[in-house]
Design a protein around this motif. Sequence first.
Motif, PDB file in Angstrom:
ATOM      1  N   SER A  96      -7.159  11.322  -1.090  1.00  0.00           N
ATOM      2  CA  SER A  96      -6.361  12.316  -0.037  1.00  0.00           C
ATOM      3  C   SER A  96      -6.769  12.593   1.449  1.00  0.00           C
ATOM      4  O   SER A  96      -8.035  12.718   1.385  1.00  0.00           O
ATOM      5  CB  SER A  96      -6.176  13.708  -0.907  1.00  0.00           C
ATOM      6  N   VAL A  97      -6.074  12.292   2.208  1.00  0.00           N
ATOM      7  CA  VAL A  97      -6.509  12.387   3.793  1.00  0.00           C
ATOM      8  C   VAL A  97      -5.239  13.196   4.432  1.00  0.00           C
ATOM      9  O   VAL A  97      -5.358  14.370   4.968  1.00  0.00           O
ATOM     10  CB  VAL A  97      -6.853  11.024   4.187  1.00  0.00           C
ATOM     11  N   THR A  98      -4.144  12.421   4.739  1.00  0.00           N
ATOM     12  CA  THR A  98      -3.300  13.050   5.524  1.00  0.00           C
ATOM     13  C   THR A  98      -2.117  13.788   4.594  1.00  0.00           C
ATOM     14  O   THR A  98      -1.297  14.673   4.806  1.00  0.00           O
ATOM     15  CB  THR A  98      -1.977  12.167   6.419  1.00  0.00           C
ATOM     16  N   GLY A  99      -2.287  13.616   3.311  1.00  0.00           N
ATOM     17  CA  GLY A  99      -2.112  14.243   2.213  1.00  0.00           C
ATOM     18  C   GLY A  99      -0.594  14.227   1.593  1.00  0.00           C
ATOM     19  O   GLY A  99      -0.473  14.601   0.231  1.00  0.00           O
ATOM     20  N   SER A 100       0.164  13.277   1.792  1.00  0.00           N
ATOM     21  CA  SER A 100       1.751  13.216   1.124  1.00  0.00           C
ATOM     22  C   SER A 100       1.699  12.182  -0.100  1.00  0.00           C
ATOM     23  O   SER A 100       2.485  12.668  -0.964  1.00  0.00           O
ATOM     24  CB  SER A 100       2.623  12.765   2.260  1.00  0.00           C
ATOM     25  N   SER A 101       0.652  11.497  -0.158  1.00  0.00           N
ATOM     26  CA  SER A 101       0.588  10.872  -1.480  1.00  0.00           C
ATOM     27  C   SER A 101       0.337  11.698  -2.623  1.00  0.00           C
ATOM     28  O   SER A 101       0.791  11.811  -3.539  1.00  0.00           O
ATOM     29  CB  SER A 101      -0.574   9.630  -1.272  1.00  0.00           C
ATOM     30  N   HIS A 102      -0.825  12.496  -2.365  1.00  0.00           N
ATOM     31  CA  HIS A 102      -1.373  13.519  -3.248  1.00  0.00           C
ATOM     32  C   HIS A 102      -0.266  14.622  -3.643  1.00  0.00           C
ATOM     33  O   HIS A 102       0.160  14.744  -4.749  1.00  0.00           O
ATOM     34  CB  HIS A 102      -2.672  13.879  -2.676  1.00  0.00           C
ATOM     35  N   GLY A 136       0.962  -1.161   0.017  1.00  0.00           N
ATOM     36  CA  GLY A 136       0.077  -0.047   0.072  1.00  0.00           C
ATOM     37  C   GLY A 136       0.864   1.225   0.126  1.00  0.00           C
ATOM     38  O   GLY A 136       2.068   1.437  -0.030  1.00  0.00           O
ATOM     39  N   ASN A 137       0.008   2.461  -0.238  1.00  0.00           N
ATOM     40  CA  ASN A 137       0.925   3.805  -0.157  1.00  0.00           C
ATOM     41  C   ASN A 137       1.888   3.997   0.853  1.00  0.00           C
ATOM     42  O   ASN A 137       3.069   4.505   0.750  1.00  0.00           O
ATOM     43  CB  ASN A 137      -0.106   4.952  -0.387  1.00  0.00           C
ATOM     44  N   LYS A 138       1.490   3.345   2.126  1.00  0.00           N
ATOM     45  CA  LYS A 138       2.622   3.980   3.267  1.00  0.00           C
ATOM     46  C   LYS A 138       3.586   3.102   3.097  1.00  0.00           C
ATOM     47  O   LYS A 138       4.738   3.682   3.711  1.00  0.00           O
ATOM     48  CB  LYS A 138       1.634   3.408   4.643  1.00  0.00           C
ATOM     49  N   VAL A 139       3.756   2.091   2.524  1.00  0.00           N
ATOM     50  CA  VAL A 139       4.937   1.200   2.521  1.00  0.00           C
ATOM     51  C   VAL A 139       5.951   2.031   1.451  1.00  0.00           C
ATOM     52  O   VAL A 139       7.065   1.860   1.727  1.00  0.00           O
ATOM     53  CB  VAL A 139       4.875  -0.302   1.836  1.00  0.00           C
ATOM     54  N   ARG A 140       5.475   2.462   0.499  1.00  0.00           N
ATOM     55  CA  ARG A 140       6.162   3.429  -0.389  1.00  0.00           C
ATOM     56  C   ARG A 140       6.744   4.453   0.045  1.00  0.00           C
ATOM     57  O   ARG A 140       8.027   4.959  -0.055  1.00  0.00           O
ATOM     58  CB  ARG A 140       5.539   3.863  -1.809  1.00  0.00           C
ATOM     59  N   LYS A 141       6.012   5.015   0.815  1.00  0.00           N
ATOM     60  CA  LYS A 141       6.654   6.620   1.621  1.00  0.00           C
ATOM     61  C   LYS A 141       7.651   6.078   2.713  1.00  0.00           C
ATOM     62  O   LYS A 141       8.532   6.813   2.856  1.00  0.00           O
ATOM     63  CB  LYS A 141       5.514   7.062   2.570  1.00  0.00           C
ATOM     64  N   LEU A 142       7.471   4.680   3.325  1.00  0.00           N
ATOM     65  CA  LEU A 142       8.404   4.271   4.364  1.00  0.00           C
ATOM     66  C   LEU A 142       9.743   4.011   3.708  1.00  0.00           C
ATOM     67  O   LEU A 142      10.754   3.864   4.747  1.00  0.00           O
ATOM     68  CB  LEU A 142       7.696   3.323   5.111  1.00  0.00           C
ATOM     69  N   TYR A 201     -11.143   4.778   2.120  1.00  0.00           N
ATOM     70  CA  TYR A 201     -10.227   5.499   1.428  1.00  0.00           C
ATOM     71  C   TYR A 201     -10.640   5.342   0.005  1.00  0.00           C
ATOM     72  O   TYR A 201     -11.121   6.249  -0.705  1.00  0.00           O
ATOM     73  CB  TYR A 201      -8.867   5.268   1.549  1.00  0.00           C
ATOM     74  N   GLU A 202     -10.339   3.929  -0.328  1.00  0.00           N
ATOM     75  CA  GLU A 202     -10.414   3.938  -1.936  1.00  0.00           C
ATOM     76  C   GLU A 202     -11.802   3.818  -2.450  1.00  0.00           C
ATOM     77  O   GLU A 202     -11.945   4.193  -3.568  1.00  0.00           O
ATOM     78  CB  GLU A 202      -9.598   2.602  -2.548  1.00  0.00           C
ATOM     79  N   GLY A 203     -12.787   3.404  -1.778  1.00  0.00           N
ATOM     80  CA  GLY A 203     -14.021   3.266  -2.068  1.00  0.00           C
ATOM     81  C   GLY A 203     -14.725   4.795  -2.459  1.00  0.00           C
ATOM     82  O   GLY A 203     -15.428   5.170  -3.217  1.00  0.00           O
ATOM     83  N   SER A 260      -6.058   1.595  11.150  1.00  0.00           N
ATOM     84  CA  SER A 260      -5.064   2.323  10.391  1.00  0.00           C
ATOM     85  C   SER A 260      -4.211   1.279   9.376  1.00  0.00           C
ATOM     86  O   SER A 260      -3.567   0.488   9.855  1.00  0.00           O
ATOM     87  CB  SER A 260      -3.854   3.097  11.325  1.00  0.00           C
ATOM     88  N   ASN A 261      -4.304   1.653   8.201  1.00  0.00           N
ATOM     89  CA  ASN A 261      -3.318   0.917   7.295  1.00  0.00           C
ATOM     90  C   ASN A 261      -1.754   1.397   7.479  1.00  0.00           C
ATOM     91  O   ASN A 261      -0.873   0.583   7.409  1.00  0.00           O
ATOM     92  CB  ASN A 261      -3.631   1.353   5.477  1.00  0.00           C
ATOM     93  N   HIS A 262      -1.748   2.628   7.857  1.00  0.00           N
ATOM     94  CA  HIS A 262      -0.336   3.285   7.982  1.00  0.00           C
ATOM     95  C   HIS A 262       0.401   2.552   9.218  1.00  0.00           C
ATOM     96  O   HIS A 262       1.523   2.093   9.117  1.00  0.00           O
ATOM     97  CB  HIS A 262      -0.340   4.726   8.265  1.00  0.00           C
TER      98      HIS A 262
HETATM   99  C1  LIG Z   1      -3.399   6.507   4.255  1.00  0.00           C
HETATM  100  C2  LIG Z   1      -4.177   6.101   3.010  1.00  0.00           C
HETATM  101  C3  LIG Z   1      -4.885   6.943   1.881  1.00  0.00           C
HETATM  102  C4  LIG Z   1      -4.476   8.382   2.084  1.00  0.00           C
HETATM  103  O1  LIG Z   1      -3.309   8.821   1.893  1.00  0.00           O
HETATM  104  P1  LIG Z   1      -2.557   9.950   2.243  1.00  0.00           P
HETATM  105  O2  LIG Z   1      -1.197   9.926   1.918  1.00  0.00           O
HETATM  106  O3  LIG Z   1      -2.606   9.977   3.812  1.00  0.00           O
HETATM  107  O4  LIG Z   1      -3.342  11.137   2.230  1.00  0.00           O
HETATM  108  C5  LIG Z   1      -5.556   6.503   1.067  1.00  0.00           C
HETATM  109  N1  LIG Z   1      -5.738   5.170   0.646  1.00  0.00           N
HETATM  110  C6  LIG Z   1      -5.406   4.196   1.683  1.00  0.00           C
HETATM  111  C7  LIG Z   1      -5.705   2.727   1.330  1.00  0.00           C
HETATM  112  C8  LIG Z   1      -4.718   4.511   2.926  1.00  0.00           C
HETATM  113  O5  LIG Z   1      -4.086   3.739   3.779  1.00  0.00           O
END
Ligand SMILES: *Cc1c(COP(=O)(O)O)cnc(C)c1O
Length: 339
Positions: free
Chosen positions: A201-207, A53-59, A298-300, A82-84
């Motif tokens: 977009s939620v915490t914003g760093s992916s976006h 997931g996206n958090k693994v790429r950021k990490l 999120y994705e839904g 939390s996925n994060h």
């Molecule tokens: C955290 C998360 C998001 C939001 O990404 P941010 O970088 O926090 O904005 C979207 N989708 C999934 C599945 C996430 O875990």
Amino acid sequence: MAPWVDKLRTFPKERFLFGPSPVQRLPRLTAHLGGAQVWAKREDCNSGLAFGGNKVRKLEYVVADALLQDADTLVSIGGVQSNHTRAVTACAAATGLKAVTLQEAWVPYSPPLYDKTGNILLSRLMGGDVRLNSEGFHIGPKASLDVAIRELHEKGAKPYWIPAGASLHPLGALGFVDFVVELAEQETALGLFFDTIVVCSVTGSSHAGIVVGAVLEGKGRKIIGIDASGKPKNTKEQVTNIARNTLALLDPAASLPENAVVLDERFHAGIYGIPDEQTKAAMRLGAQLEAFITDPVYEGKSLAGLIHLVQSREISPTSKVLYVHLGGQPALNAYSDQF
Ligand SMILES: *Cc1c(COP(=O)(O)O)cnc(C)c1O
């Protein structure tokens, strides 16, 4: 190679991903929507670490920094599902570090097993020190963390703090600048170009990372963030700040254009963490047409945004649009009562 790509490659990075995440056509969804050609880039399949997931790429960047600083314990925070925090615990396990995660009641929702199944189950399985907490939803850093950090210092541990979603970490958006470099290579190989990218977009760093990548490559792509925080004003501000800071890391001469950060506020269902009928209809449509599985948090919501934007032709029918699937399916089981 562009100077900003060279600069990006100077930042230390762990290798947590399989390689480039898959780019996939969605022919049945495209035909159903009857507008732009719809493709997806599958961050939900990006890694073998606890479903990725996206958090693994950021990490990849964040954990490299933790290792350079000789940390032995990653400390982070998130909601109960939390996925994060699951991804932090996964990356800790895979690098021989410990993880302490505060799981807060960010979502006013607690069906049976909400704090026992899905992501939190995976964190426990991976040996994470999972601490359930209760505070309201907020995307900034938390005071409760100070307590955990102090406790770790007293025990002689070397904690390394990772903010919610890794977003307010100075290196938190670099992974999604990488994402754009990777995408451009895939586009060259496929012989196509995505003029529009849709991302949750939620915490914003992916976006923010994708916006920065698009600004630096200068090909004029449109990046559409779909808010799932239910607090779009905060989210837009946070995305903008992260984008500015990240741009400054990679090219001090560049500036963030007005209107580079677009955040669509129509699909968050009014609240973080809870789906509405529009969210669930999007989840069903993706699942039933393409076996494309999304989560209700999120994705839904971002898929609901994509569907509306394509169907209403707000995205031109001549466009090739890339939906960024950021992951999150492990939470789905905690939401079984919704279906
Ligand atoms: C955290 C998360 C998001 C939001 O990404 P941010 O970088 O926090 O904005 C979207 N989708 C999934 C599945 C996430 O875990």
